[in-house]
Design a protein around this motif. Structure first.
Motif, short mmCIF file in Angstrom:
data_model
loop_
_atom_site.label_atom_id
_atom_site.label_comp_id
_atom_site.label_asym_id
_atom_site.label_seq_id
_atom_site.Cartn_x
_atom_site.Cartn_y
_atom_site.Cartn_z
N ARG A 71 0.83 -1.20 0.00
CA ARG A 71 0.00 0.00 0.00
C ARG A 71 0.86 1.25 0.00
O ARG A 71 1.96 1.25 0.54
CB ARG A 71 -0.77 0.08 1.32
CG ARG A 71 -2.05 -0.67 1.39
CD ARG A 71 -2.60 -0.35 2.75
NE ARG A 71 -3.46 -1.38 3.28
CZ ARG A 71 -4.76 -1.44 3.04
NH1 ARG A 71 -5.33 -0.55 2.27
NH2 ARG A 71 -5.48 -2.39 3.59
N CYS A 72 0.27 2.35 -0.49
CA CYS A 72 0.95 3.64 -0.48
C CYS A 72 1.00 4.17 0.95
O CYS A 72 -0.01 4.15 1.65
CB CYS A 72 0.18 4.60 -1.39
SG CYS A 72 0.69 6.30 -1.17
N PRO A 73 2.18 4.61 1.40
CA PRO A 73 2.29 5.10 2.79
C PRO A 73 1.49 6.40 3.01
O PRO A 73 1.13 6.71 4.15
CB PRO A 73 3.79 5.34 2.96
CG PRO A 73 4.35 5.45 1.59
CD PRO A 73 3.47 4.67 0.68
N THR A 74 1.21 7.13 1.96
CA THR A 74 0.50 8.41 2.11
C THR A 74 -1.02 8.22 2.08
O THR A 74 -1.73 8.65 2.99
CB THR A 74 0.90 9.38 0.97
OG1 THR A 74 2.27 9.17 0.66
CG2 THR A 74 0.65 10.81 1.37
N CYS A 75 -1.52 7.57 1.02
CA CYS A 75 -2.96 7.50 0.87
C CYS A 75 -3.54 6.10 0.97
O CYS A 75 -4.73 5.90 0.88
CB CYS A 75 -3.37 8.12 -0.47
SG CYS A 75 -2.93 7.08 -1.87
N ARG A 76 -2.68 5.10 1.14
CA ARG A 76 -3.09 3.71 1.34
C ARG A 76 -3.68 3.01 0.12
O ARG A 76 -4.16 1.89 0.21
CB ARG A 76 -4.06 3.58 2.51
CG ARG A 76 -3.38 3.81 3.83
CD ARG A 76 -4.19 3.16 4.89
NE ARG A 76 -3.48 3.09 6.15
CZ ARG A 76 -3.97 2.48 7.22
NH1 ARG A 76 -5.14 1.91 7.17
NH2 ARG A 76 -3.28 2.45 8.33
N GLY A 118 5.00 2.93 -7.60
CA GLY A 118 4.28 4.19 -7.58
C GLY A 118 2.85 3.99 -7.12
O GLY A 118 2.30 2.89 -7.22
N CYS A 119 2.22 5.07 -6.61
CA CYS A 119 0.86 4.97 -6.11
C CYS A 119 -0.11 4.83 -7.28
O CYS A 119 0.06 5.44 -8.33
CB CYS A 119 0.53 6.21 -5.30
SG CYS A 119 -1.08 6.11 -4.52
N SER A 120 -1.12 3.99 -7.09
CA SER A 120 -2.08 3.77 -8.18
C SER A 120 -3.17 4.84 -8.21
O SER A 120 -3.93 4.93 -9.16
CB SER A 120 -2.72 2.39 -8.03
OG SER A 120 -3.38 2.30 -6.79
N SER A 161 -4.21 11.02 -8.00
CA SER A 161 -3.89 12.31 -7.40
C SER A 161 -2.62 12.28 -6.55
O SER A 161 -2.11 13.31 -6.16
CB SER A 161 -5.08 12.76 -6.52
OG SER A 161 -5.40 11.71 -5.63
N CYS A 162 -2.13 11.06 -6.23
CA CYS A 162 -1.00 10.94 -5.31
C CYS A 162 0.28 10.65 -6.08
O CYS A 162 0.28 9.87 -7.02
CB CYS A 162 -1.31 9.83 -4.31
SG CYS A 162 0.04 9.45 -3.21
N ARG A 163 1.38 11.27 -5.70
CA ARG A 163 2.62 11.08 -6.47
C ARG A 163 3.65 10.23 -5.72
O ARG A 163 4.81 10.22 -6.08
CB ARG A 163 3.24 12.46 -6.75
CG ARG A 163 2.35 13.37 -7.53
CD ARG A 163 2.91 13.55 -8.93
NE ARG A 163 1.92 14.22 -9.78
CZ ARG A 163 2.04 15.48 -10.14
NH1 ARG A 163 3.07 16.18 -9.74
NH2 ARG A 163 1.13 16.02 -10.91
N ALA A 164 3.23 9.60 -4.62
CA ALA A 164 4.19 8.90 -3.77
C ALA A 164 4.93 7.80 -4.53
O ALA A 164 4.37 7.15 -5.41
CB ALA A 164 3.47 8.29 -2.56
N GLN A 165 6.22 7.63 -4.18
CA GLN A 165 7.02 6.56 -4.76
C GLN A 165 7.82 5.90 -3.62
O GLN A 165 8.31 6.59 -2.74
CB GLN A 165 8.01 7.12 -5.78
CG GLN A 165 7.37 7.40 -7.12
CD GLN A 165 8.42 7.54 -8.20
OE1 GLN A 165 9.54 7.94 -7.91
NE2 GLN A 165 8.05 7.22 -9.43
ZN LIG Z 1 -0.77 7.35 -2.57
#
Ligand SMILES: [Zn+2]
Ligand SMILES: [Zn+2]
Ligand SMILES: [Zn+2]
Ligand SMILES: [Zn+2]
Length: 802
Positions: A618-623, A633-635, A638-642
């Motif tokens: 999961r993405c640490p920012t938006c899950r 990368g986040c799926s 709107s989120c750019r987390a890597q």
């Molecule tokens: Zn994310």
């Protein structure tokens, strides 16, 4: 365990490296006789001495000290009222006692007392009989006779009980004067009590106590296929150059249908942790039960009361009958070789037992056919033929048979009338792949077989009963340039086993005695050869399930198999447990082929690692789920987390370690501490793993186990529901893994008296498990008993639901 022990392998490896390159090159040959001839001239007395020392390190001899020690430990367990453990320790004691000695008789007598307290009266009576036959001391007899009478009363066998009581009284009178009788007064009090009970009970006798339920004898396939023994009529044998031999469905096969039911031609019990058998190690003394202690060495069925071999401390049987049959067919040869066979590994042992079971005539006829028709046995094997496929050197005359190949080519392994033989003939024709094994591997196998044959020669083998020709053949073993037919056949079998050995598995309860929810795991019990089962090709996504009951293997369709479709089973690398690359690597190194099954082809198209079966991150920012290889990368748009893969894998590794630790705590009965740790693990897991991640399922499963051991059934059930979701996502709703998880949930709901829910889960579990294992499966039977039990309960509208 399949191959020889590490030390012997290392020794042979050193010898290999010292060989001149000309000798190494000579072993490239695929002619087994040549391999044996070279190995025979290369095996030195130093090698034999080294092997002998290794063999002496395995204790299979009877050790009177061990007998006493186990008996004393058994007595301690008995005083603690741990009767099951006591019975196990007395069994170990008996295996170290010599026949017809007081020690043997005492071990059986004490074990009978343990079974008496476990209310296993039939077994108790058998042990009393054994104690008497081995010379139970006369002065202690009244005690034993009293136990016998009590068993008979408990079993409702009044007349026999009355007789036993009368005998007891008569001998008791004779004992009156003797001083050695054990606590005579107490004995007499119990006797008069028992007499009263026998008199009271004049009715038809009480129902015998419930013993372990024996499932009804399994029935074979719906309709038997005469052409391939052990298979159903819906199965047909085909052969083509690309697939070799394979099985297809001749009509639509429905999920759960029994397709093959076959008894192993040969099977050898896996010795388990051989370290436990090493002389002088503490492990030998700790009384832990290995599979070899709780399963019959002949029929592989679970044993309640073992009957030990009279010659060694290793072989144990479920009954006198199995002991005798094993002795006559193979163990009289194997018994004095115990340590050598354990050193050389299970494959050598299976090879020896195969030729012993086949008999000299069958072995020598087939070896002569091979020698006579082709100079190099592999010369007739077309290269590139898939593994697991077998060659036939005898011409097949039944080209027009319905089992003929599509091209009219005769099918190897079939006899003149086109029937596949489930016999030594079929076993012999399993492919040994002599060309594909490395020369060093052939050197290891050849040297081991030559060494084994020399030991057999020393032991004056084969037995004289087999006639002068057999004896001649064996006694010329190895010292002369002509290897014996036995050696050649055994080497062939060792090499075949590499691709064709079938692990015989059993479900073993992993928990401790008295656990209300059984934690089961598949253990490999034995290694065997099954000629019909080995006709099936491999798929990483099979359409059948293979299960065992003792040494009988059953193949059930696990999904609909349409008419004309190939019947496939999995050799081990399953898509639910391994990624494609690992599977390919395993199949290539062990079975010498590249898998082209549906699962492998799909993964090739979609690329590996994108949709891991084991669940994702999961993405640490938006899950939201992460995707891509590295970095991920986040799926979510709107989120750019890597996140780097290494970081995630590190985090996963840490978490795995802590889940392992919680498992240790659970095993050590530190349940509260384990729950704390698991809850913390779960919080962390939720932050970076998707809810279908395999580790998430494991955490939930362990939490359920912890709450079950605390008796908190509703919480346990809730966590099992979560882990079920993971198993479902990973293996599918009708998978065998799903069946096992449902079985656990059924037990938890049953224990929590959540009647309605329990019945519904029991039915689901029953459906899934009987699909894979058939209706006679032990777990299926247990589920049916649970259901019957719940139906008898008056329904309470206010019952607690979990
Ligand atoms: Zn994310
Ligand atoms: Zn048996
Ligand atoms: Zn023995
Ligand atoms: Zn595959």
């Amino acid at each position: 365990m399949d191959l020889p022990v590490e030390e012997w392998r290392a020794h042979v490896h050193r010898r290999w490296r010292q060989l001149p390159s000309s000798a190494q090159a000579a072993l490239r040959t695929s002619a087994l006789r040549e391999v044996l001839r070279h190995c025979s001239s290369l095996l030195q007395p130093e090698d034999e001495g080294f092997l002998q020392r290794l063999a002496e390190g395995f204790s299979v001899e009877k050790d009177p000290d061990a007998c006493l020690l186990y008996k004393e430990e058994g007595n301690k367990a008995f005083l603690r009222k741990a009767y099951q453990a006591a019975a196990g320790l007395y069994s170990k004691g008996a295996s170290h006692a010599r026949p017809n000695t007081q020690e043997m008789a005492l071990c059986f007598a004490n074990r009978s007392a343990a079974f008496f307290h476990l209310a296993q009266y039939e077994t108790c009576l058998e042990d009393i009989g054994r104690a008497q036959r081995h010379g139970y001391p006369e002065r202690l007899r009244p005690k034993l006779m009293l136990r016998k009478a009590e068993c008979l009363v408990a079993l409702g066998r009044q007349q026999e009980a009355a007789l036993a009581v009368r005998d007891l009284e008569q001998s008791g009178a004779a004992q009156q004067a003797s001083t050695g009788a054990p606590d005579l007064q107490a004995l007499q009090r119990r006797l008069s009590h028992l007499k009263a009970r026998v008199r009271e009970d004049t009715g038809p006798g009480e129902a015998p106590p419930l013993s372990v339920s024996h499932a009804s004898e399994e029935v074979g396939p719906r309709a038997k296929n005469e052409r391939i023994p052990g298979t159903s009529l819906s199965v047909s044998l085909r052969s083509d150059p690309s697939r070799g031999r394979y099985l297809i469905a001749t009509e639509d096969v429905f999920p759960g249908e029994l397709l093959v039911k076959e008894e192993a031609f040969v099977s050898v019990l896996n010795p388990g942790e051989t370290a436990g058998l090493r002389r002088g190690l503490e492990a030998q003394r700790d009384g832990r039960a290995t599979p070899g202690d709780c399963h019959c060495h002949r029929c592989l069925k679970p044993i309640v009361a073992t009957v030990p071999c009279e010659g060694c401390s290793y072989a144990k049987y479920c009954s006198q009958q199995c002991l005798q049959v094993a002795w006559e067919r193979y163990h009289r040869v194997e018994c004095p070789l115990g340590g050598t066979l354990l050193t050389l590994g299970v494959f050598c042992h299976v090879a020896l037992r195969t030729v012993l079971l086949a008999g000299f005539e069958a072995v020598s006829n087939l070896i002569k056919t091979v020698q006579g028709t082709v100079s190099s046995e592999a010369a007739s094997v077309p290269d590139g033929q898939p593994p697991g496929q077998k060659l036939n050197t005898r011409p097949n005359l039944a080209e027009s048979s319905p089992h003929g190949g599509a091209s009219g080519v005769p099918i190897p392994g079939c006899d003149r009338d086109g029937s596949y033989q489930s016999s030594y003939y079929a076993v012999f024709h399993l492919l040994p792949h002599t060309k594909k094994h490395s020369p060093e591997h052939k050197f290891l196998c050849g040297l081991s077989i030559v060494a084994l044959c020399r030991k057999l020669g020393e032991a004056d083998w084969p037995p004289r009963a087999q006639g002068p020709s057999a004896q001649e053949a064996a006694l010329t073993t190895e010292r002369t340039p002509e290897p014996s037919v036995w050696a050649e056949a055994m080497l062939r079998h060792v090499l075949q086993l590499h691709c064709n050995a079938q692990g015989v598995t059993a479900l073993q309860e992993a928990g401790s005695e008295g656990d209300l929810v059984t934690e089961c795991q598949q253990v490999r019990l034995a290694t065997g050869l099954f000629p019909a089962i080995s006709l099936m090709n491999h798929s990483c996504r099979p359409n059948t399930s293979l299960s065992f009951r003792g040494s009988v293997g059953s193949v059930h369709a696990s999904q609909l198999i349409a008419r004309g479709q190939e019947i496939l089973h999995c050799y081990g690398p399953h898509e639910g447990r391994m990624d494609a690359a690992t599977r390919q690597q395993k199949l290539r190194s062990q079975y010498f082929f590249d898998c082209r099954c549906q699962a492998c082809q799909e993964e090739e198209v979609h690329g590996a690692g994108v949709t891991p079966k084991q669940g994702g991150f999961r993405c640490p920012t938006c899950r939201a789920a992460l995707q891509g290889l590295d970095p991920l990368g986040c799926s979510s748009g709107s989120c750019r987390a890597q996140v780097s893969r290494a970081h995630l894998l590190g985090q996963l590794g840490d978490l795995q370690q802590r889940v392992e630790m919680a498992g240790e705590l659970l095993r050590g009965d530190r349940t509260a501490r384990a729950v704390q740790l698991l809850l913390a693990c779960r919080r962390e897991a939720e932050d970076f793993l998707t809810s279908e991640h395999v580790l998430m399922g494991e955490i939930e499963d362990r939490l359920a186990q912890a709450y079950a051991s605390l008796g908190d059934w509703p919480k346990s059930a809730a966590h099992l529901q979560n882990s079920l979701q993971v198993v479902k996502a990973q293996h599918g709703p009708a998978s065998v893994e799903m069946g096992h998880e449902l079985f656990k949930l059924a037990q938890v709901l049953f224990n929590g008296f959540a009647v309605t829910e329990a019945v519904s889960v029991i039915e689901k579990a029953e459906k899934v498990l009987s699909l894979h294992y058939g209706p006679e499966n032990e777990q299926v039977q247990e589920l049916q008993q649970m259901k019957a039990c719940l139906r008898e309960l008056p329904s309470h509208p206010g019952e607690p639901t979990a």
